[in-house]
Design an enzyme around this catalytic site. Structure first.
Site, PDB file in Angstrom:
ATOM      1  N   ARG A 160       0.820  -1.220   0.000  1.00  0.00           N
ATOM      2  CA  ARG A 160       0.000   0.000   0.000  1.00  0.00           C
ATOM      3  C   ARG A 160       0.851   1.267   0.000  1.00  0.00           C
ATOM      4  O   ARG A 160       0.449   2.276  -0.577  1.00  0.00           O
ATOM      5  CB  ARG A 160      -0.942  -0.011   1.192  1.00  0.00           C
ATOM      6  CG  ARG A 160      -2.044  -1.024   0.970  1.00  0.00           C
ATOM      7  CD  ARG A 160      -3.029  -1.036   2.097  1.00  0.00           C
ATOM      8  NE  ARG A 160      -4.168  -1.863   1.722  1.00  0.00           N
ATOM      9  CZ  ARG A 160      -4.954  -2.487   2.581  1.00  0.00           C
ATOM     10  NH1 ARG A 160      -4.730  -2.380   3.882  1.00  0.00           N
ATOM     11  NH2 ARG A 160      -5.963  -3.200   2.157  1.00  0.00           N
TER      12      ARG A 160
ATOM     13  N   LYS B 129     -19.233 -15.762   2.228  1.00  0.00           N
ATOM     14  CA  LYS B 129     -20.634 -15.374   2.361  1.00  0.00           C
ATOM     15  C   LYS B 129     -21.278 -14.927   1.058  1.00  0.00           C
ATOM     16  O   LYS B 129     -20.781 -14.025   0.393  1.00  0.00           O
ATOM     17  CB  LYS B 129     -20.726 -14.201   3.341  1.00  0.00           C
ATOM     18  CG  LYS B 129     -20.532 -14.612   4.783  1.00  0.00           C
ATOM     19  CD  LYS B 129     -20.781 -13.404   5.628  1.00  0.00           C
ATOM     20  CE  LYS B 129     -21.058 -13.729   7.069  1.00  0.00           C
ATOM     21  NZ  LYS B 129     -21.235 -12.466   7.802  1.00  0.00           N
TER      22      LYS B 129
ATOM     23  N   GLY C 171      -8.763  -9.266  -0.270  1.00  0.00           N
ATOM     24  CA  GLY C 171      -7.535  -9.686   0.410  1.00  0.00           C
ATOM     25  C   GLY C 171      -7.005 -11.043  -0.006  1.00  0.00           C
ATOM     26  O   GLY C 171      -5.826 -11.176  -0.352  1.00  0.00           O
TER      27      GLY C 171
ATOM     28  N   GLY D 240     -13.997  -4.154   0.136  1.00  0.00           N
ATOM     29  CA  GLY D 240     -15.395  -3.704   0.185  1.00  0.00           C
ATOM     30  C   GLY D 240     -15.684  -2.625  -0.851  1.00  0.00           C
ATOM     31  O   GLY D 240     -16.742  -2.630  -1.485  1.00  0.00           O
TER      32      GLY D 240
END
Ligand code: AMP
Length: 409
Positions: free
Chosen positions: A36, A209, A366, A389
């Site tokens: 990052r 999920k 990730g 997200g």
């Protein structure tokens, strides 16, 4: 990309507040992955070269939430884990120049340090999330951040789906507000895939999920992705909804009607929805030694499915052949636990091969990004998204508050 970028405005001699994503893993004071930091370098270098006075701000973990949890559970809380000082040192190495570090991100002392900056100087502020008002988007805090700057730049795509003080609120008090170069790259790649993809367009989704991914799946079907490959634990909700025995594999029972609805929608839209045909199973989580690969329909009540099987890998590989756009988010199995990373790693290779053959590939999330990096395939992927997200919300067609707040071209 219809947003102004740092290249569209004059920044010479200006105090330029750049919201970066320096949320890096730190162990015993050392940064264990600096991807990052490297990602933010083009914008920072550009600002330095243009003679801006560069102020960098980021969050690092969730200090206040973790502290509260530690107090409730009586477990230790290590404040050093949430300090950005090691990042300032790493950044100085990459830039080959001194990087100042402020012990806080707002207040009189920080303002004095900012006032002392010369053109081309760089100052990193302490972790924004040490203030509860960062996530609450408190107006006073926004004003305090804005007081440090003449110009606002957002280069933190990964938090752009959150309306926090440093990603959204601050823009009410400092203008212009523009995108950094990493943000621009993210919006260009993802925007093209969403709005004007070269076809065939293949999406691969995985992870635990289904519920998290329903909006993305629906958006991809509406946009008529050509093929949608679903792996990971997510697939079991589809299997169970179709009457298969899934044993003790992860399932979201309440999502079964939604899974059937998605299958119907895909059919109606002419989207080829491809689910695994075989999987790697064990008969208990501990020990994991009982691993075998079986067809999905042979699953009995005692088994747990933890990864896609070899036949599925071949089917997914074939589905990727000839693709011109590929979007991948989420692991194909319990990636953290070897050898159940095999499916995910095989898909990483297949995406890299398809990219070699001419596809534009975007990998986000990730675990999928980790699979690509661990396999040394990162330079074979067209774009590795820094968002988890945020990437999913963008692909779901949602407006990200941190992007909406930036000036239009
Ligand atoms: P998500 O956050 O929904 O993207 O899910 C990521 C997680 O899904 C990872 O921690 C994986 O270990 C987990 N996962 C994926 N497939 C399976 C599976 N078949 N069984 C258990 N966990 C899985």
């Amino acid at each position: 990309m219809n947003k102004k970028t740092i290249k569209d405005i004059d920044i010479k001699g200006k105090r330029v507040f750049i919201r970066v994503d320096f949320n890096v893993p730190i162990k015993n004071g050392a940064i264990t992955d600096d991807t990052r930091i490297r990602g933010a370098l083009p914008t920072i270098r550009y600002a330095i070269d243009e003679g801006a006075r560069v102020i960098l701000a980021s969050h690092l973990g969730r200090p206040l939430k973790d502290k509260k949890k530690a107090e409730e559970k009586g477990t230790p809380y290590d404040p050093a884990k949430y300090r950005l000082k090691p990042v300032a040192e790493k950044l100085a190495e990459y830039l080959g120049k001194a990087v100042g570090f402020a012990d806080d991100c707002v207040g009189a002392e920080v303002e004095a340090e900012v006032a002392g900056l010369a053109d081309g100087d760089v100052l990193l502020l302490e972790n924004l999330r040490l203030h509860a008002d960062e996530e609450k988007n408190g107006e006073d805090f926004c004003r305090q951040l804005a007081a440090l700057a003449d110009v606002y730049v957002n280069d933190a795509f990964g938090t752009a789906h959150r309306a926090h003080a440093s990603t959204e609120g601050i823009t009410k008090f400092v203008q212009p507000a523009v995108a950094g170069l990493l943000m621009e790259k993210e919006l260009n790649f993802l925007g093209k895939a969403l709005n004007d993809p070269e076809r065939p367009f293949v999406a691969i989704l995985g992870g635990a999920k289904v519920s998290d991914k329903i909006p993305v799946i629906e958006s991809l079907i509406e946009r008529k992705v050509d093929k949608l490959l679903i792996g990971g634990a997510m697939a079991y909700t589809f299997f169970k909804a179709n009457g298969y025995t899934v044993g003790k594999s992860l399932v979201e029972d309440e999502m079964m009607p939604k899974a059937l609805e998605i299958e119907e929608k895909a059919k109606a839209a002419g989207v080829e929805l491809i689910l695994p045909t075989d999987h790697q199973v064990v008969d208990s989580y501990d020990p994991l030694h009982s691993r075998k690969t079986i067809p999905v329909e042979f699953t009995n009540t005692g088994l747990i499915g933890l990864d896609i099987g070899t036949e599925t890998i071949e089917i997914f590989k074939r589905a990727l052949e000839g693709a011109k756009t590929i979007v991948w988010n989420g692991p194909m199995g319990m990636f953290e636990e070897k050898p159940f990373d095999e499916g995910t790693v095989a898909i990483a290779r297949a995406v890299a091969d398809a990219t070699d053959a001419g596809a534009v590939s975007i990998v986000g999330g990730g675990d999928s990004v980790a699979a690509v990096n661990q396999s040394g395939l990162d330079d074979k992927i067209s774009h590795i998204s820094t968002g988890g997200g945020a990437t999913l919300e963008f692909l779901a067609g949602d407006v990200l508050p941190g992007v909406a707040a930036l000036n239009d071209k």
